[in-house]
Design a protein around this motif. Sequence first.
Motif, short mmCIF file in Angstrom:
data_model
loop_
_atom_site.label_atom_id
_atom_site.label_comp_id
_atom_site.label_asym_id
_atom_site.label_seq_id
_atom_site.Cartn_x
_atom_site.Cartn_y
_atom_site.Cartn_z
N UNK A 61 0.85 -1.21 0.00
CA UNK A 61 0.00 0.00 0.00
C UNK A 61 0.87 1.24 0.00
N UNK A 62 1.94 1.20 0.81
CA UNK A 62 2.78 2.38 0.99
C UNK A 62 3.36 2.83 -0.35
N UNK A 63 3.82 1.88 -1.18
CA UNK A 63 4.39 2.24 -2.47
C UNK A 63 3.30 2.48 -3.51
N UNK A 64 2.32 1.62 -3.49
CA UNK A 64 1.28 1.65 -4.50
C UNK A 64 0.41 2.90 -4.45
N UNK A 65 0.05 3.29 -3.20
CA UNK A 65 -0.94 4.36 -3.08
C UNK A 65 -0.44 5.57 -2.31
N UNK A 66 0.62 5.41 -1.52
CA UNK A 66 0.90 6.48 -0.56
C UNK A 66 2.21 7.24 -0.78
N UNK A 67 3.00 6.81 -1.75
CA UNK A 67 4.29 7.46 -1.93
C UNK A 67 4.10 8.90 -2.41
N UNK A 68 4.70 9.85 -1.70
CA UNK A 68 4.58 11.25 -2.12
C UNK A 68 5.82 11.59 -2.94
N UNK A 112 8.05 11.31 8.75
CA UNK A 112 7.85 10.39 7.63
C UNK A 112 6.61 10.89 6.89
N UNK A 113 6.46 10.49 5.63
CA UNK A 113 5.38 11.05 4.80
C UNK A 113 4.65 9.96 4.03
N UNK A 114 3.35 9.92 4.18
CA UNK A 114 2.56 8.96 3.40
C UNK A 114 1.29 9.66 2.92
N UNK A 115 1.02 9.55 1.63
CA UNK A 115 -0.17 10.21 1.08
C UNK A 115 -1.42 9.42 1.37
N UNK A 116 -1.75 9.29 2.65
CA UNK A 116 -2.93 8.50 3.04
C UNK A 116 -4.15 9.40 3.14
N UNK A 117 -5.33 8.77 3.17
CA UNK A 117 -6.54 9.54 3.44
C UNK A 117 -6.55 9.83 4.93
#
Length: 431
Positions: A61-68, A112-117
């Motif tokens: 998920x972190x790479x697929x959807x959340x990488x900024x 740390x940075x994750x493009x999560x909802x």
Amino acid sequence: MNKSFSVPRGTKDILSNECGIWVEWEQKSRNLLSQYGYREIRTPMYEETGLFKRSLGQSSEVVNKQLLELNTNKEEGLALRPEGTAPLVRAYNEHGLVRTESLSKLFYIGPMFRGERPQKGRLRQFHQLGAEAIGLSGHNPLLDAEMIVLAVNLVKLFGINNFKLKINSLGTAEDKHNFAGWLREQLKDNIGGLSEECQQQYEQNVFRLLDSKDKACRTVVDALNIDGQHLSENGRAYFDTVKQALTDMNIEYEVSAQLVRGLDYYTHTVFEISFSGLGAQDAIGAGGRYNGLVEQLGGGDKRVDGEVGAVGFALGIERMLLAAEVDKNYPEHTIDTFVIFQDVAYERKAFEICQTLRHNGISSDMDFGQRGFKPQMKQANKLNAQYVLILGENEFNQQSVAVKNMATGDQELVQWKNVVELLSQKIQETR
Ligand code: HAM
């Protein structure tokens, strides 16, 4: 009126009350980490995107959807770091630590940075304290146990006691491969009826299905009878040693067969510390062993046979702040002294007394609004001042201040020249 600005979505201002707790915990944590032999390392906030893709897994998920990712014109894509392990291994390899240290025990604290909802406990910028032990002599299961104990003790240092520790083992790389095969076999008859995303995960990384939030998928997964059947004799013996070491150290844990963790690099032990009062985002920290990642990222020691062993964890600081809020009362911030002046004519003297106290190791403050006695007193109370020093006409004429103990209400007249000595003594007694 001009437009006002808000903090970007998914980020958070850490106001001074929380900051105080955070800094205090960080100081105590640094001491504890150094007792366990860990040294700090700082790596950049961004790295080549490929580093995360290769280590965390394309399908995570972190790479697929959340990488900024950063919008630069450079050939190599850059991304804000979503976690600290891959950057640390990159640095470990780049500086050839495998050749100079048999075991590198390192820790990091940072954003740390994750493009999560965004939701409660889930931010786009959050902070982790992480620790990693990496090296050719990093294969000992006692090191896994040490990591878990260290993580647990750091959580306790935060004042959080009602947490749960879950552990599991994926086994050796071969065991993990077999486990994936077993899971696929078990799920093959049901997968056709699940969502497209679940079918994709089944193909790309079947472990993802074990922590899927999809209802239909959960029903299928929960019906599986997973009880460590994938573990080889070596894998099982390794896990037994970890569990025994934890029991010997009186660490309570629960073995959770479905705990596999969302990042690709894990082998053998995985663990998670959760706090149930937090709702959906209840993991305050997690980690595990990741043998082979050093080599996967182009490192290792060609002169020596054998894989570099590695194990670590990261704690989410914002989530611990939320948990601490539920679990206990925040300690109040206090100040040793507050100097009050009854007339602006004495402001300069008050300012001077304040400075003198500070230079002598006594914390002190005063009101800068040139306000009356009452609001100054209110301010002193707000700051939880232990002593209030009052400078009125009488006191000024006698080159003195009235020192009021705010806890008892006792008050005494003290000469300016004696103030530091007297207060140092009093404050020493209460520390
Ligand atoms: P992780 O489980 O992805 O593991 O993150 C560790 C902790 O960071 C989580 O348990 C949580 O407390 C916090 N965290 C993660 N995402 C967010 C978010 N969006 N908002 C707030 N807090 C968050 C890792 O990052 C691995 N690098 C841990 C590790 C170190 N494994 C081995 N060494």
